[in-house]
Design a protein around this motif. Structure first.
Motif, PDB file in Angstrom:
ATOM      1  N   SER A 131       0.687  -1.194  -0.045  1.00 36.07           N
ATOM      2  CA  SER A 131       0.067  -0.014  -0.147  1.00 36.07           C
ATOM      3  C   SER A 131       0.901   1.197  -0.111  1.00 36.07           C
ATOM      4  CB  SER A 131      -0.988  -0.067   1.234  1.00 36.07           C
ATOM      5  OG  SER A 131      -0.250   0.089   2.412  1.00 36.07           O
ATOM      6  N   ASP A 132       0.295   2.346  -0.295  1.00 33.68           N
ATOM      7  CA  ASP A 132       0.974   3.672  -0.411  1.00 33.68           C
ATOM      8  C   ASP A 132       1.511   4.132   1.192  1.00 33.68           C
ATOM      9  OD1 ASP A 132       0.482   3.999  -2.830  1.00 33.68           O
ATOM     10  OD2 ASP A 132      -1.191   5.387  -2.620  1.00 33.68           O
ATOM     11  N   HIS A 133       0.742   3.698   2.226  1.00 38.56           N
ATOM     12  CA  HIS A 133       1.249   3.854   3.400  1.00 38.56           C
ATOM     13  C   HIS A 133       2.316   3.060   3.931  1.00 38.56           C
ATOM     14  CE1 HIS A 133       1.251   4.360   7.823  1.00 38.56           C
ATOM     15  NE2 HIS A 133       1.165   3.081   8.027  1.00 38.56           N
ATOM     16  N   GLU A 134       2.461   1.713   3.453  1.00 38.06           N
ATOM     17  CA  GLU A 134       3.488   1.016   3.794  1.00 38.06           C
ATOM     18  C   GLU A 134       4.606   1.263   2.729  1.00 38.06           C
ATOM     19  OE1 GLU A 134       0.822  -3.007   4.964  1.00 38.06           O
ATOM     20  OE2 GLU A 134       1.399  -2.674   2.780  1.00 38.06           O
TER      21      GLU A 134
END
Length: 447
Positions: A241-244
């Protein structure tokens, strides 16, 4: 006086109670040991020993203003609360016991019916400091007048803790290749507290021999993305994901190579539940898996050979820290130090005994004797407070720090005060443990 969960915890900590304690189902409760006030996420009191209805229960205690807060806070789905054996509340607004994730009912004790007096008379100033383990300090006079004696006992206890770890490593060496054991131990340590099981499952699903065989055929620049792809994909973190992506600090092109490496395999992701709530970014399992991938990728001679070579070098700790803190997603020095203490030393001692390598055992013993204390943790601080009271004692070595942890888990946690070497020292009945086999007197040994 404000009625909140902190006040309830202070009352339970002080055991400011009277009369016969009875659950909402009319079972008597006797607090043989009221538990350790944790002051952290998870049950409020850990390791309590209770007599409930004539049957002994050992486990944790959770406190709430209202019984329904158990469900409001989501404890019914949290594995951290599967060890709760008593639910202490101010008001029972449910009319029935709550249930843990495993389906077990938790007895409810209504605190307001069991106080030693009116709530406004509760002597809050008499409550012990945060993290105190017992009702009285153990040896504050020794912390002031004989700190060297305490340090000696701490280091002896640290050696005992090391021996227990070595024995567990030897048990694993009997059933799998040494390199796999080291790899599994590294994964376990990188899981920190909340995600050790998930990290171990990944290490078992992607065996080191398979991983290193894949990397052997690759150029140096392809080794890390391939290792990362296999580990992260198996763990279920790909596509990321973008967060990860932001957590890792890697560039977009790095992630493209990692995801391509995973897609080029026969991808089968584990069904593993990662516990991500409340995890600091540096401890996120995605970062830890990337660190593990970096260690494997950077070890051209394999992690076993790399580790043992550095243990036997002149600057063993420095070279191990360089290895553990290198790579595209490096570990912090504090975490790397903990891995040297909890993984590298016990593994090397066990491996040296398994291979009958006396020289390697001596080098590992020397490393153990020279390791400084780390930053410690809340459990170390709380146990030191229990022993020393308000007289702070600075630990001098990793041996001593590990010894404090050993005293907690072996002694304080199990209420084995009558066997504790601190108590024996206080009463004048202490006896020094013999030196470890095959080592000079007073030095940490390879066992």
């Amino acid at each position: 006086m404000q009625l909140d969960e902190l006040l309830l915890a202070e009352i339970w900590q002080a055991q400011w109670l009277s009369g016969v304690l009875t659950t909402t189902e009319n079972r008597t409760v006797t607090a043989i040991y009221r538990g350790i006030w944790t002051h952290r996420r998870g049950p409020d009191f850990a390791g309590a020993l209770l007599d409930i209805g004539g049957k002994l229960h050992q486990g944790d205690i959770e406190l709430h203003l209202h019984a329904s807060d158990w469900y409001t806070h989501g404890h019914q789905d949290d594995p951290a609360y599967e060890t709760v054996v008593l639910h202490v509340v101010w008001e029972d607004d449910l009319g029935e016991p709550v249930r843990r994730r495993d389906g077990q009912r938790v007895p409810t004790l209504v605190l307001r019916d069991s106080l030693a007096g009116p709530l406004e008379h509760f002597p809050r100033q008499q409550v012990r400091p945060l993290g105190a383990l017992g009702f009285a300090y153990c040896a504050p006079h020794l912390a002031v007048g004989a700190p060297d004696q305490l340090h000696r006992l701490f280091e002896e206890a640290g050696d005992r803790r090391l021996r227990e770890k070595v024995a567990r490593v030897q048990a694993r060496l009997a059933g799998e290749p040494p390199a796999q054991t080291l790899y599994w131990m590294l994964a376990d340590a990188l899981g920190y507290h909340r995600n050790r099981e998930g990290m171990r499952l990944v290490a078992e699903a992607v065996p080191l021999a398979e991983l290193e065989a894949r990397l052997l055929r690759l150029s140096p620049e392809d080794r890390f993305p391939t290792a990362a792809g296999l580990l992260l994909g198996t763990a279920g973190f790909l596509p990321v994901s973008d967060h990860e992506r932001h957590l890792s600090g890697l560039r977009s092109d790095d992630w493209c190579r990692i995801e391509r490496a995973w897609q080029a395999t026969s991808p089968v992701a584990l069904r593993s539940t990662w516990r991500l709530d409340g995890v600091r970014p540096a401890n996120h399992p995605l970062r830890r898996l990337l660190s593990l991938a970096g260690l494997v990728a950077a070890s051209a001679e394999g992690i076993l050979g790399t580790c043992l070579t550095r243990v036997q070098s002149e600057r063993a700790r420095g070279h191990l820290l360089e290895w553990l803190t290198g790579g595209p997603v490096p570990l912090g020095r504090d975490r790397a130090h903990e891995i040297i203490v909890n993984v590298v030393v016990p593994f090397t001692l066990a491996y040296a005994e398994w291979t009958e390598d006396v020289a390697l055992a001596e080098r590992a013993a020397q490393l153990w004797a020279e390791l400084p204390a780390g930053r410690g943790n809340a459990l170390v601080a709380a146990t030191l407070e229990q022993i020393c009271g308000t007289s702070p004692l600075r630990l001098r070595s990793a041996r001593a720090e590990q010894g404090v942890l050993h005293l907690h888990w072996w002694g304080c946690r199990q209420r084995r005060c009558y066997e504790c070497p601190i108590a024996q020292l206080v009463t004048g009945t202490a006896a020094s443990e013999p030196a470890l086999p095959g080592t000079p007197e007073g030095r940490a040994g390879p066992s």
